[in-house]
Write an enzyme that holds these catalytic residues in place. Sequence first.
Site, PDB file in Angstrom:
ATOM      1  N   ASP A  36      50.202 -38.007  71.887  1.00  0.00           N
ATOM      2  CA  ASP A  36      49.327 -37.053  71.208  1.00  0.00           C
ATOM      3  C   ASP A  36      48.508 -36.261  72.221  1.00  0.00           C
ATOM      4  O   ASP A  36      47.293 -36.177  72.146  1.00  0.00           O
ATOM      5  CB  ASP A  36      48.417 -37.787  70.214  1.00  0.00           C
ATOM      6  CG  ASP A  36      49.204 -38.613  69.218  1.00  0.00           C
ATOM      7  OD1 ASP A  36      49.455 -38.114  68.107  1.00  0.00           O
ATOM      8  OD2 ASP A  36      49.600 -39.743  69.553  1.00  0.00           O
ATOM      9  N   ASP A  80      54.134 -36.274  69.520  1.00  0.00           N
ATOM     10  CA  ASP A  80      53.174 -35.185  69.390  1.00  0.00           C
ATOM     11  C   ASP A  80      52.888 -34.658  70.786  1.00  0.00           C
ATOM     12  O   ASP A  80      51.768 -34.676  71.295  1.00  0.00           O
ATOM     13  CB  ASP A  80      51.910 -35.609  68.658  1.00  0.00           C
ATOM     14  CG  ASP A  80      52.089 -35.577  67.145  1.00  0.00           C
ATOM     15  OD1 ASP A  80      53.212 -35.283  66.675  1.00  0.00           O
ATOM     16  OD2 ASP A  80      51.120 -35.843  66.419  1.00  0.00           O
ATOM     17  N   ASN A 118      55.488 -35.952  64.594  1.00  0.00           N
ATOM     18  CA  ASN A 118      55.534 -35.068  63.431  1.00  0.00           C
ATOM     19  C   ASN A 118      55.122 -33.636  63.781  1.00  0.00           C
ATOM     20  O   ASN A 118      55.682 -32.668  63.246  1.00  0.00           O
ATOM     21  CB  ASN A 118      54.668 -35.615  62.296  1.00  0.00           C
ATOM     22  CG  ASN A 118      53.243 -35.897  62.715  1.00  0.00           C
ATOM     23  OD1 ASN A 118      52.994 -36.729  63.582  1.00  0.00           O
ATOM     24  ND2 ASN A 118      52.289 -35.219  62.092  1.00  0.00           N
ATOM     25  N   HIS A 221      45.574 -43.044  59.881  1.00  0.00           N
ATOM     26  CA  HIS A 221      46.872 -42.995  59.219  1.00  0.00           C
ATOM     27  C   HIS A 221      47.299 -44.340  58.638  1.00  0.00           C
ATOM     28  O   HIS A 221      48.197 -44.395  57.795  1.00  0.00           O
ATOM     29  CB  HIS A 221      47.943 -42.497  60.196  1.00  0.00           C
ATOM     30  CG  HIS A 221      47.764 -41.059  60.566  1.00  0.00           C
ATOM     31  ND1 HIS A 221      47.285 -40.666  61.794  1.00  0.00           N
ATOM     32  CD2 HIS A 221      47.973 -39.922  59.857  1.00  0.00           C
ATOM     33  CE1 HIS A 221      47.226 -39.341  61.829  1.00  0.00           C
ATOM     34  NE2 HIS A 221      47.632 -38.879  60.672  1.00  0.00           N
ATOM     35  N   ASP A 248      47.936 -42.150  65.426  1.00  0.00           N
ATOM     36  CA  ASP A 248      46.492 -42.296  65.331  1.00  0.00           C
ATOM     37  C   ASP A 248      45.891 -42.012  66.702  1.00  0.00           C
ATOM     38  O   ASP A 248      46.322 -42.601  67.708  1.00  0.00           O
ATOM     39  CB  ASP A 248      46.109 -43.697  64.850  1.00  0.00           C
ATOM     40  CG  ASP A 248      46.035 -43.777  63.335  1.00  0.00           C
ATOM     41  OD1 ASP A 248      45.726 -42.746  62.702  1.00  0.00           O
ATOM     42  OD2 ASP A 248      46.269 -44.864  62.779  1.00  0.00           O
ATOM     43  N   HIS A 249      44.886 -41.136  66.743  1.00  0.00           N
ATOM     44  CA  HIS A 249      44.345 -40.659  68.012  1.00  0.00           C
ATOM     45  C   HIS A 249      43.281 -41.619  68.533  1.00  0.00           C
ATOM     46  O   HIS A 249      42.075 -41.330  68.546  1.00  0.00           O
ATOM     47  CB  HIS A 249      43.762 -39.257  67.831  1.00  0.00           C
ATOM     48  CG  HIS A 249      44.787 -38.243  67.470  1.00  0.00           C
ATOM     49  ND1 HIS A 249      44.503 -36.907  67.295  1.00  0.00           N
ATOM     50  CD2 HIS A 249      46.125 -38.363  67.243  1.00  0.00           C
ATOM     51  CE1 HIS A 249      45.605 -36.250  66.988  1.00  0.00           C
ATOM     52  NE2 HIS A 249      46.604 -37.120  66.935  1.00  0.00           N
TER      53      HIS A 249
END
Length: 330
Positions: A36, A80, A118, A221, A248-249
């Site tokens: 991410d 991501d 995603n 999430h 999840d960040h």
Amino acid sequence: MISLTLQSSSPSTAEMPRFFHPAKADGSLSLLAIGDWGRNGTFNQSRVAFQVFPLYTALLFQMGVIGEELDIDFVVSVGDNFYDAGLRDVDDKSFQESFTKIYTANSLQKQWYSVLGNHDYRGNAVAQLEPVLRKIDRRWLCLRSFMVDAELADLFFLDTTPFVKKYWKHPKKNRYDWREVAPRKRYISGLLKDLEVALGESTATWKIVIGHHTLRSVSEHGETPELVKLLLPLLIDYGVDIYINGHDHCLQHITSSDSYIHFLTSGGGSKAWRGIIMPTAENLRFFYDGQGFVSLQLNTTRAKIKFYDVFGDVLHEWIISKEFLYHYIV
């Protein structure tokens, strides 16, 4: 930089290419995992990546320093890779602005093995898979699903986005690039069959599965129901040791009462601090709602896991022993 070797596959594993990446001479292996991240250096992406940077006259350690300290063999990206909607095409400058020009430390000039997330599917997902990107930056390798034979460990990289049903239901809100994927059920069925064959054939000391989406999570999430139903039973049955994800960040380490799997979230590559934690019945060993990354150091008897913040400080450390003696350090 090693020369990637694509090993031949049996027909049953034709959809999961297998690459060979040698371990160190002493048989050990070390790597970093991050996800991410692709925001052109914003949201602390640069701070997470740079080798050192001045702040209040101090030298603060980052991925580059830890990579050098551990003499990493490669980097794992859990998806991501490019926000907010992947790449437009192979000439998209975001590839260099978010990757090549960010991860510049000498220790990070190793092979990067990447999966799609995603947000990558919201752009031209096929572009990230194109070999031409390796000519722009030879570190880059991204395929939908593949396997890395690192002698000591087998790493299975999975394309988890097609599993999630909600992404298929609202094409006008967020368009997803389902080329080479649709129809969904056939694609997932084939992927799970290939994974089961590959897991069954694996004789490596460590089995590590990498996907973008969460299996176990206490953050925004939560768990991904489709993966819990379809993927998790395979991981349990075939003795997978570690599952690494992003999405999840934040940074998380979770264990479970129904298996020996360690679930690691390394989604702190850029934007984080969402302020969401939702405890579950699972064993939450560590949670950090901020940026950072994870390292793994493996040998024949143990795996050492470390979580770092943007300053290179160790937030959490754990050793997994092949004798199943789990030692919590801090």
